[in-house]
Design a protein around this motif. Structure first.
Motif, PDB file in Angstrom:
ATOM      1  N   GLY A   1      -0.731   2.940   3.051  1.00 37.70           N
ATOM      2  CA  GLY A   1      -1.634   3.808   3.787  1.00 37.70           C
ATOM      3  C   GLY A   1      -1.762   5.132   3.054  1.00 37.70           C
ATOM      4  O   GLY A   1      -2.746   5.389   2.366  1.00 37.70           O
ATOM      5  N   ASP A   2      -0.773   5.999   3.161  1.00 41.72           N
ATOM      6  CA  ASP A   2      -0.630   7.151   2.273  1.00 41.72           C
ATOM      7  C   ASP A   2       0.587   6.896   1.392  1.00 41.72           C
ATOM      8  O   ASP A   2       1.507   6.158   1.771  1.00 41.72           O
ATOM      9  CB  ASP A   2      -0.430   8.448   3.067  1.00 41.72           C
ATOM     10  CG  ASP A   2      -1.728   8.961   3.672  1.00 41.72           C
ATOM     11  OD1 ASP A   2      -2.799   8.689   3.105  1.00 41.72           O
ATOM     12  OD2 ASP A   2      -1.665   9.625   4.725  1.00 41.72           O
ATOM     13  N   GLY A   3       0.593   7.531   0.234  1.00 38.28           N
ATOM     14  CA  GLY A   3       1.754   7.359  -0.637  1.00 38.28           C
ATOM     15  C   GLY A   3       2.975   8.047  -0.064  1.00 38.28           C
ATOM     16  O   GLY A   3       3.977   7.411   0.261  1.00 38.28           O
ATOM     17  N   ILE A   4       2.887   9.382   0.081  1.00 39.00           N
ATOM     18  CA  ILE A   4       3.993  10.192   0.598  1.00 39.00           C
ATOM     19  C   ILE A   4       3.432  11.184   1.602  1.00 39.00           C
ATOM     20  O   ILE A   4       2.420  11.836   1.337  1.00 39.00           O
ATOM     21  CB  ILE A   4       4.703  10.943  -0.536  1.00 39.00           C
ATOM     22  CG1 ILE A   4       5.327   9.951  -1.518  1.00 39.00           C
ATOM     23  CG2 ILE A   4       5.761  11.895   0.013  1.00 39.00           C
ATOM     24  CD1 ILE A   4       5.847  10.593  -2.775  1.00 39.00           C
ATOM     25  N   ILE A   5       4.084  11.297   2.745  1.00 39.43           N
ATOM     26  CA  ILE A   5       3.737  12.308   3.749  1.00 39.43           C
ATOM     27  C   ILE A   5       4.959  13.186   3.989  1.00 39.43           C
ATOM     28  O   ILE A   5       6.050  12.683   4.278  1.00 39.43           O
ATOM     29  CB  ILE A   5       3.298  11.677   5.080  1.00 39.43           C
ATOM     30  CG1 ILE A   5       2.016  10.862   4.902  1.00 39.43           C
ATOM     31  CG2 ILE A   5       3.082  12.761   6.132  1.00 39.43           C
ATOM     32  CD1 ILE A   5       1.563  10.157   6.166  1.00 39.43           C
TER      33      ILE A   5
ATOM     34  N   ASN B   1       0.015   5.329  -6.678  1.00 32.39           N
ATOM     35  CA  ASN B   1      -1.290   4.771  -7.039  1.00 32.39           C
ATOM     36  C   ASN B   1      -1.863   3.904  -5.916  1.00 32.39           C
ATOM     37  O   ASN B   1      -1.121   3.253  -5.180  1.00 32.39           O
ATOM     38  CB  ASN B   1      -1.174   3.905  -8.296  1.00 32.39           C
ATOM     39  CG  ASN B   1      -0.822   4.702  -9.530  1.00 32.39           C
ATOM     40  OD1 ASN B   1      -0.971   5.922  -9.578  1.00 32.39           O
ATOM     41  ND2 ASN B   1      -0.335   4.013 -10.551  1.00 32.39           N
ATOM     42  N   PHE B   2      -3.186   3.885  -5.816  1.00 31.36           N
ATOM     43  CA  PHE B   2      -3.911   2.989  -4.920  1.00 31.36           C
ATOM     44  C   PHE B   2      -3.526   3.190  -3.452  1.00 31.36           C
ATOM     45  O   PHE B   2      -3.519   2.243  -2.661  1.00 31.36           O
ATOM     46  CB  PHE B   2      -3.689   1.516  -5.320  1.00 31.36           C
ATOM     47  CG  PHE B   2      -4.140   1.186  -6.708  1.00 31.36           C
ATOM     48  CD1 PHE B   2      -5.491   1.027  -7.001  1.00 31.36           C
ATOM     49  CD2 PHE B   2      -3.214   1.059  -7.733  1.00 31.36           C
ATOM     50  CE1 PHE B   2      -5.904   0.735  -8.291  1.00 31.36           C
ATOM     51  CE2 PHE B   2      -3.616   0.761  -9.025  1.00 31.36           C
ATOM     52  CZ  PHE B   2      -4.974   0.595  -9.301  1.00 31.36           C
ATOM     53  N   ASN B   3      -3.211   4.432  -3.071  1.00 33.36           N
ATOM     54  CA  ASN B   3      -2.943   4.757  -1.671  1.00 33.36           C
ATOM     55  C   ASN B   3      -4.156   5.481  -1.078  1.00 33.36           C
ATOM     56  O   ASN B   3      -5.114   5.771  -1.782  1.00 33.36           O
ATOM     57  CB  ASN B   3      -1.694   5.634  -1.572  1.00 33.36           C
ATOM     58  CG  ASN B   3      -0.477   4.957  -2.168  1.00 33.36           C
ATOM     59  OD1 ASN B   3      -0.007   3.946  -1.670  1.00 33.36           O
ATOM     60  ND2 ASN B   3       0.049   5.517  -3.262  1.00 33.36           N
ATOM     61  N   ASP B   4      -4.121   5.767   0.250  1.00 32.21           N
ATOM     62  CA  ASP B   4      -5.212   6.540   0.836  1.00 32.21           C
ATOM     63  C   ASP B   4      -5.173   7.967   0.286  1.00 32.21           C
ATOM     64  O   ASP B   4      -6.012   8.352  -0.510  1.00 32.21           O
ATOM     65  CB  ASP B   4      -5.137   6.504   2.360  1.00 32.21           C
ATOM     66  CG  ASP B   4      -5.547   5.149   2.913  1.00 32.21           C
ATOM     67  OD1 ASP B   4      -6.179   4.358   2.177  1.00 32.21           O
ATOM     68  OD2 ASP B   4      -5.237   4.857   4.080  1.00 32.21           O
TER      69      ASP B   4
END
Length: 198
Positions: A71-75, A90-93
């Protein structure tokens, strides 16, 4: 995935792979004393519906991490004094998202590429980004939004932003004193602006 919550601290996790889940891959939640002091080395997080890594605690270290196709890489949410070294997202939202209250974090030697949205979506203060490449992301390479002061971007390349600005500083008066030093922007014919300040 891996969830560390209240009362969990001083953990060392190495050589971990998390994939094909509907929740966060690794989640470090707030603990009673606001510290977890967790060290994560050599992790791969792939193909999750939610964020690859979610951090809402402090003083953690991440080294040699791959976070792809999530979904997201890092939040980071109200997360401070965390260190990320040798990171690929890579290839995340969004590649890396800072929610408000995420201050004094450091990212060194990292790549964010082919994000569906922004490479870095920043709301926070005194964060440092060094030795980075932001490549072929759909929206802004760096978007500095509300309540973002005194962040530093040092030695980086923002290349080929597809449908937005390479650097977007459009948060107005709430985004001040952010430093970009030795940051190159290339292939901007596909971007709206190299740098937008509003």
């Amino acid at each position: 995935g891996l969830f560390l919550s209240s009362g969990s601290s001083n953990n060392h996790i190495s050589n971990t792979t998390v994939s094909l889940m509907t929740a966060h891959g690794i989640s470090l939640a707030t603990v009673s004393n606001n510290n977890t002091f967790t060290t994560i080395n050599s992790g791969t997080i792939l193909d999750l519906n939610d964020a690859g890594i979610s951090v809402s605690s402090h003083n953690n270290r991440f080294t040699d991490i791959i976070v792809n196709s999530n979904g997201d890489g890092i939040i980071l949410s109200s997360a401070t004094n965390n260190t990320f070294t040798n990171l690929t997202s890579n290839f995340n939202d969004d590649g890396i998202t800072f929610e408000s209250g995420s201050n004094n974090n450091t990212f060194t030697n990292f790549t964010v590429a082919f994000s569906n949205n922004r490479a870095i979506n920043l709301r926070g203060n005194n964060n440092t980004f060094k030795d980075f490449t932001l490549n072929n992301n759909t929206l802004a390479g760096v978007e500095v939004t509300i309540s973002a002061f005194q962040n530093k971007f040092i030695n980086g390349l923002i290349n080929n932003t597809i449908r937005d600005d390479a650097i977007d500083l459009s948060g107005g008066a709430s985004t001040q004193h952010n430093l970009f030093y030795n940051v190159s922007i290339s292939n901007t014919n596909v971007s709206f602006f190299d740098i937008k300040i509003k």
